[in-house]
Design an enzyme around this catalytic site. Structure first.
Site, PDB file in Angstrom:
ATOM      1  N   VAL A 128     -35.229  25.462  -4.015  1.00 46.09           N
ATOM      2  CA  VAL A 128     -35.534  26.236  -2.807  1.00 46.09           C
ATOM      3  C   VAL A 128     -36.970  26.759  -2.876  1.00 46.09           C
ATOM      4  O   VAL A 128     -37.728  26.682  -1.909  1.00 46.09           O
ATOM      5  CB  VAL A 128     -34.553  27.425  -2.674  1.00 46.09           C
ATOM      6  CG1 VAL A 128     -34.956  28.323  -1.501  1.00 46.09           C
ATOM      7  CG2 VAL A 128     -33.119  26.947  -2.509  1.00 46.09           C
TER       8      VAL A 128
ATOM      9  N   LYS B  82     -20.660  31.607 -22.112  1.00 47.62           N
ATOM     10  CA  LYS B  82     -20.998  30.837 -20.910  1.00 47.62           C
ATOM     11  C   LYS B  82     -20.166  29.565 -20.893  1.00 47.62           C
ATOM     12  O   LYS B  82     -19.835  29.018 -21.945  1.00 47.62           O
ATOM     13  CB  LYS B  82     -22.489  30.465 -20.912  1.00 47.62           C
ATOM     14  CG  LYS B  82     -23.430  31.652 -20.835  1.00 47.62           C
ATOM     15  CD  LYS B  82     -24.882  31.211 -20.738  1.00 47.62           C
ATOM     16  CE  LYS B  82     -25.794  32.422 -20.546  1.00 47.62           C
ATOM     17  NZ  LYS B  82     -27.210  32.032 -20.373  1.00 47.62           N
TER      18      LYS B  82
ATOM     19  N   ASN C 204     -32.571  22.550 -14.113  1.00 44.18           N
ATOM     20  CA  ASN C 204     -32.128  22.101 -12.795  1.00 44.18           C
ATOM     21  C   ASN C 204     -32.806  20.778 -12.473  1.00 44.18           C
ATOM     22  O   ASN C 204     -34.031  20.692 -12.487  1.00 44.18           O
ATOM     23  CB  ASN C 204     -32.460  23.134 -11.722  1.00 44.18           C
ATOM     24  CG  ASN C 204     -31.829  24.478 -12.034  1.00 44.18           C
ATOM     25  OD1 ASN C 204     -30.680  24.536 -12.453  1.00 44.18           O
ATOM     26  ND2 ASN C 204     -32.578  25.545 -11.854  1.00 44.18           N
TER      27      ASN C 204
ATOM     28  N   LYS D  28     -24.140  22.320 -20.007  1.00 42.56           N
ATOM     29  CA  LYS D  28     -25.157  23.303 -20.371  1.00 42.56           C
ATOM     30  C   LYS D  28     -25.383  23.411 -21.880  1.00 42.56           C
ATOM     31  O   LYS D  28     -26.500  23.644 -22.335  1.00 42.56           O
ATOM     32  CB  LYS D  28     -24.791  24.667 -19.784  1.00 42.56           C
ATOM     33  CG  LYS D  28     -24.625  24.650 -18.268  1.00 42.56           C
ATOM     34  CD  LYS D  28     -25.904  24.237 -17.570  1.00 42.56           C
ATOM     35  CE  LYS D  28     -25.686  23.936 -16.084  1.00 42.56           C
ATOM     36  NZ  LYS D  28     -26.924  23.445 -15.447  1.00 42.56           N
TER      37      LYS D  28
ATOM     38  N   LYS E 122     -31.260  34.333  -5.653  1.00 40.73           N
ATOM     39  CA  LYS E 122     -32.639  34.800  -5.653  1.00 40.73           C
ATOM     40  C   LYS E 122     -33.021  35.273  -4.261  1.00 40.73           C
ATOM     41  O   LYS E 122     -32.599  34.700  -3.260  1.00 40.73           O
ATOM     42  CB  LYS E 122     -33.571  33.655  -6.071  1.00 40.73           C
ATOM     43  CG  LYS E 122     -33.345  33.207  -7.514  1.00 40.73           C
ATOM     44  CD  LYS E 122     -34.076  31.920  -7.813  1.00 40.73           C
ATOM     45  CE  LYS E 122     -33.691  31.411  -9.187  1.00 40.73           C
ATOM     46  NZ  LYS E 122     -34.048  29.990  -9.362  1.00 40.73           N
TER      47      LYS E 122
ATOM     48  N   HIS F 130     -36.405  36.463 -15.379  1.00 45.63           N
ATOM     49  CA  HIS F 130     -36.023  35.072 -15.121  1.00 45.63           C
ATOM     50  C   HIS F 130     -37.279  34.311 -14.705  1.00 45.63           C
ATOM     51  O   HIS F 130     -37.816  34.546 -13.625  1.00 45.63           O
ATOM     52  CB  HIS F 130     -34.959  35.034 -14.023  1.00 45.63           C
ATOM     53  CG  HIS F 130     -34.377  33.677 -13.809  1.00 45.63           C
ATOM     54  ND1 HIS F 130     -33.302  33.426 -13.023  1.00 45.63           N
ATOM     55  CD2 HIS F 130     -34.731  32.492 -14.316  1.00 45.63           C
ATOM     56  CE1 HIS F 130     -33.022  32.137 -13.045  1.00 45.63           C
ATOM     57  NE2 HIS F 130     -33.883  31.549 -13.819  1.00 45.63           N
TER      58      HIS F 130
ATOM     59  N   ARG G 100     -33.328  18.966  -9.797  1.00 51.48           N
ATOM     60  CA  ARG G 100     -33.497  18.765  -8.355  1.00 51.48           C
ATOM     61  C   ARG G 100     -34.783  19.450  -7.895  1.00 51.48           C
ATOM     62  O   ARG G 100     -35.397  20.186  -8.656  1.00 51.48           O
ATOM     63  CB  ARG G 100     -32.323  19.420  -7.628  1.00 51.48           C
ATOM     64  CG  ARG G 100     -32.249  20.910  -7.947  1.00 51.48           C
ATOM     65  CD  ARG G 100     -31.324  21.715  -7.082  1.00 51.48           C
ATOM     66  NE  ARG G 100     -31.520  23.134  -7.280  1.00 51.48           N
ATOM     67  CZ  ARG G 100     -30.897  23.889  -8.192  1.00 51.48           C
ATOM     68  NH1 ARG G 100     -30.004  23.337  -9.009  1.00 51.48           N
ATOM     69  NH2 ARG G 100     -31.166  25.170  -8.307  1.00 51.48           N
TER      70      ARG G 100
ATOM     71  N   ILE H  15     -29.415  38.964 -23.802  1.00 50.00           N
ATOM     72  CA  ILE H  15     -30.657  39.714 -23.577  1.00 50.00           C
ATOM     73  C   ILE H  15     -30.405  40.683 -22.427  1.00 50.00           C
ATOM     74  O   ILE H  15     -30.057  40.268 -21.331  1.00 50.00           O
ATOM     75  CB  ILE H  15     -31.823  38.771 -23.180  1.00 50.00           C
ATOM     76  CG1 ILE H  15     -31.968  37.614 -24.163  1.00 50.00           C
ATOM     77  CG2 ILE H  15     -33.130  39.547 -23.034  1.00 50.00           C
ATOM     78  CD1 ILE H  15     -32.581  37.977 -25.458  1.00 50.00           C
TER      79      ILE H  15
ATOM     80  N   LYS I 230     -26.898  34.890 -27.861  1.00 53.53           N
ATOM     81  CA  LYS I 230     -27.315  36.286 -27.947  1.00 53.53           C
ATOM     82  C   LYS I 230     -27.571  36.775 -26.529  1.00 53.53           C
ATOM     83  O   LYS I 230     -28.194  36.075 -25.731  1.00 53.53           O
ATOM     84  CB  LYS I 230     -28.606  36.371 -28.779  1.00 53.53           C
ATOM     85  CG  LYS I 230     -29.213  37.746 -28.856  1.00 53.53           C
ATOM     86  CD  LYS I 230     -28.614  38.536 -29.970  1.00 53.53           C
ATOM     87  CE  LYS I 230     -29.091  39.979 -29.971  1.00 53.53           C
ATOM     88  NZ  LYS I 230     -28.157  40.848 -30.708  1.00 53.53           N
TER      89      LYS I 230
HETATM   90  C1  MV4 Z   1     -28.201  35.305 -19.790  1.00 52.94           C
HETATM   91  C2  MV4 Z   1     -28.483  36.676 -19.697  1.00 52.94           C
HETATM   92  C3  MV4 Z   1     -28.712  37.383 -20.846  1.00 52.94           C
HETATM   93  N1  MV4 Z   1     -28.657  36.763 -22.025  1.00 52.94           N
HETATM   94  N2  MV4 Z   1     -28.143  34.737 -20.997  1.00 52.94           N
HETATM   95  C4  MV4 Z   1     -27.701  34.526 -15.074  1.00 52.94           C
HETATM   96  C5  MV4 Z   1     -27.824  33.226 -14.361  1.00 52.94           C
HETATM   97  C6  MV4 Z   1     -27.555  32.176 -15.358  1.00 52.94           C
HETATM   98  N3  MV4 Z   1     -28.376  31.035 -15.124  1.00 52.94           N
HETATM   99  C7  MV4 Z   1     -27.836  32.819 -16.668  1.00 52.94           C
HETATM  100  N4  MV4 Z   1     -27.838  34.240 -16.449  1.00 52.94           N
HETATM  101  C8  MV4 Z   1     -28.035  35.106 -17.473  1.00 52.94           C
HETATM  102  N5  MV4 Z   1     -27.980  34.561 -18.707  1.00 52.94           N
HETATM  103  C9  MV4 Z   1     -28.370  35.463 -22.080  1.00 52.94           C
HETATM  104  N6  MV4 Z   1     -28.300  34.881 -23.283  1.00 52.94           N
HETATM  105  C10 MV4 Z   1     -28.508  37.270 -18.447  1.00 52.94           C
HETATM  106  C11 MV4 Z   1     -28.263  36.501 -17.337  1.00 52.94           C
HETATM  107  C12 MV4 Z   1     -28.209  37.237 -16.111  1.00 52.94           C
HETATM  108  C13 MV4 Z   1     -27.031  37.919 -15.754  1.00 52.94           C
HETATM  109  C14 MV4 Z   1     -25.875  37.819 -16.508  1.00 52.94           C
HETATM  110  C15 MV4 Z   1     -24.730  38.495 -16.150  1.00 52.94           C
HETATM  111  C16 MV4 Z   1     -24.718  39.282 -15.008  1.00 52.94           C
HETATM  112  C17 MV4 Z   1     -25.832  39.380 -14.218  1.00 52.94           C
HETATM  113  C18 MV4 Z   1     -27.012  38.675 -14.569  1.00 52.94           C
HETATM  114  C19 MV4 Z   1     -28.136  38.787 -13.775  1.00 52.94           C
HETATM  115  C20 MV4 Z   1     -29.264  38.129 -14.169  1.00 52.94           C
HETATM  116  C21 MV4 Z   1     -29.297  37.352 -15.335  1.00 52.94           C
END
Ligand code: MV4
Length: 453
Positions: free
Chosen positions: A295, A158, A290, A116, A237, A208, A292, A203, A201
């Site tokens: 869904v 992450k 992604n 990532k 989702k 999404h 692929r 958010i 950072k």
């Molecule tokens: C984030 C974020 C806020 N800030 N990254 C969730 C799925 C994955 N693909 C990335 N995700 C997120 N990334 C930044 N910089 C918020 C999410 C996020 C989330 C994070 C923690 C707990 C629940 C969440 C629900 C939706 C999105």
């Protein structure tokens, strides 16, 4: 075109790929586990081969078993669907070594996007907007503290090998960073066999939003607009729609142009999805790609009129996008998808078992992708998705009204499903106004629980 394709998947997506093959005159080979003997993908494929016991690691994820089936059936190509082996670069490499075309991007690109932080840096280099954060992975706690200071709290840790929300930690103060850094590292090392972390950072309650792309094997890339995917619970989702009310024509055009250029630079091929977060100001930032078919691809098919799975097959055969797509791409109306899961609508516990009655809605603007039927069985071993209900209308209001009608006519007896949950969401004012972010489900469930007491 290919003579024969093996579908390395099950359920609705296996059937979806079989249907695309049929329209292109391609013979199909299903593979199945012992739990899926009576599944529709087995019944509707031209040939079917049992590849092992029910557990996914013993069958659908068993690379030697899938490759053996492909060699015995003498196929030209394998379509991996979504999940399972679809983003496994090693599998794509084994296909290549076995002279079987993997319908997807080259393994090198899959591997890049699977790491990532490398994907993030590749997108940054290609001028796709990313969030402020670390330049590459973090090597020490001291580096993490310094980066967070520079970016400004809150930040999010992450896993480089993660994705889809696993192994993340939100950090709000420097005091809590050491513990969360070590916990995230340990969790990632345990879950992915790689503990490396990066930082962005954070958010708060972002939207999404993801963009669909198609790339041919001649360096051409097109963007097929975006999908709004903020209605999710625990990173699963529940509802997706296209287009997003939050993306202006100008932003759509800008991101589309940037993505087409950057994915051509990266050497992307076949169908792909680029995930973005939208901040409250309406800015989009790349988070993951992604590699692929997804869904939720049918909502894009509905608004563009393009069959994405047929496009995948034709691209993998070397056809050019200019021969596959119409000369002008336009958004037609609005589409919404509800994921119908075999789970309790309030407790979210999985619900396996025999379906005793099954009525699928239809008529104007309604599409149902499912591999289920009356007397069919939902095995306990796999994903809980049993159907996708997709509606298309001239605008969001018409799509919503069609969804409400279709949900009411969708009858599934014998197991629990998420249909009643979807019906409640469609009554919610915030949802109906289209003014929601990824915090929607939490707020919705809190409201619902409060009302039930
Ligand atoms: C984030 C974020 C806020 N800030 N990254 C969730 C799925 C994955 N693909 C990335 N995700 C997120 N990334 C930044 N910089 C918020 C999410 C996020 C989330 C994070 C923690 C707990 C629940 C969440 C629900 C939706 C999105």
């Amino acid at each position: 075109m290919f003579r024969k394709v093996l579908i390395a998947n099950r359920g609705e997506i296996a059937l979806r790929v079989i249907n695309a093959c049929r329209e292109l005159g391609v013979r199909t080979v299903a593979v199945y586990s012992e739990a899926d003997r009576n599944s529709l993908h087995v019944r509707f494929a031209d040939e079917a081969i049992c590849i092992g016991p029910p557990r996914p690691t013993d069958s659908y994820l068993n690379v030697p078993a899938v490759i053996s089936a492909a060699e015995i059936a003498d196929v030209d190509a394998i379509h991996p669907g979504y999940g399972l082996l679809s983003e496994n670069a090693n599998f794509a490499e084994v296909c290549r070594a076995s002279n079987i075309k993997f319908i997807g991007p080259p393994p090198e690109v899959t591997r890049l996007m699977g790491e990532k932080e490398k994907a993030r840096q590749a997108m940054k280099k290609a001028k796709v907007p990313i969030l402020p954060g670390s330049d590459g992975v973090l090597h020490t706690l001291e580096e993490a503290l310094a980066t967070a200071e520079q970016v400004g709290y809150p930040v999010i840790l992450k896993a480089k090998a993660g994705g889809g929300g696993r192994g993340m930690r939100i950090v709000r103060t420097p005091e809590e960073l050491p513990n969360l850094y070590h916990a995230a590292h340990a969790e990632a090392a345990n879950a992915f066999g790689n503990g490396e972390l990066y930082m962005e950072k954070f958010i708060e309650n972002p939207r999404h939003i993801e963009f669909q792309v198609l790339a041919d094997e001649h360096g051409n890339v097109v963007t097929l607009f975006e999908r709004e995917c903020s209605i999710q619970r625990r990173h699963q989702k529940l509802i997706e729609e296209a287009p997003s009310l939050q993306v202006s024509p100008k932003l759509r055009e800008e991101i589309g142009r940037t993505l087409s250029r950057s994915l051509a630079d990266i050497g992307y091929q076949n169908a792909g999805t680029i995930e973005f977060l939208m901040d409250p100001k309406g800015n989009l930032y790349f988070i993951e790609m992604n590699t692929r078919i997804q869904v939720e691809h049918p909502v894009t098919e509905a608004i563009t009129g393009i069959d994405l799975v047929k496009a995948q097959l034709r691209i993998a055969c070397g056809e050019k996008l200019s021969d596959i797509l119409p000369p002008k791409l336009e958004i037609r109306g609005h589409a919404i998808e509800c994921r119908i899961n075999a789970e309790h609508p309030r407790k979210f516990t999985p619900s396996a078992g025999k379906i005793t009655a099954f009525n699928v809605p239809g008529s104007n603007g309604v599409r149902v992708d499912t591999a289920q039927y009356a007397e069919g069985v939902v095995p306990p071993y796999y994903d809980s998705l049993i159907a996708k209900l997709i509606v298309h209308g001239k605008d969001r209001a018409e799509a919503m009204s069609r969804m409400e009608r279709a949900l009411g006519q969708f009858v599934v007896q014998g197991i629990d499903t998420s249909i009643p949950l979807h019906q409640e969401i469609f009554q919610d004012e915030e949802f109906r106004a289209g003014k929601f972010d990824t915090g929607f489900m939490e707020r919705f469930l809190a409201k619902r629980n409060a009302a039930a007491k």
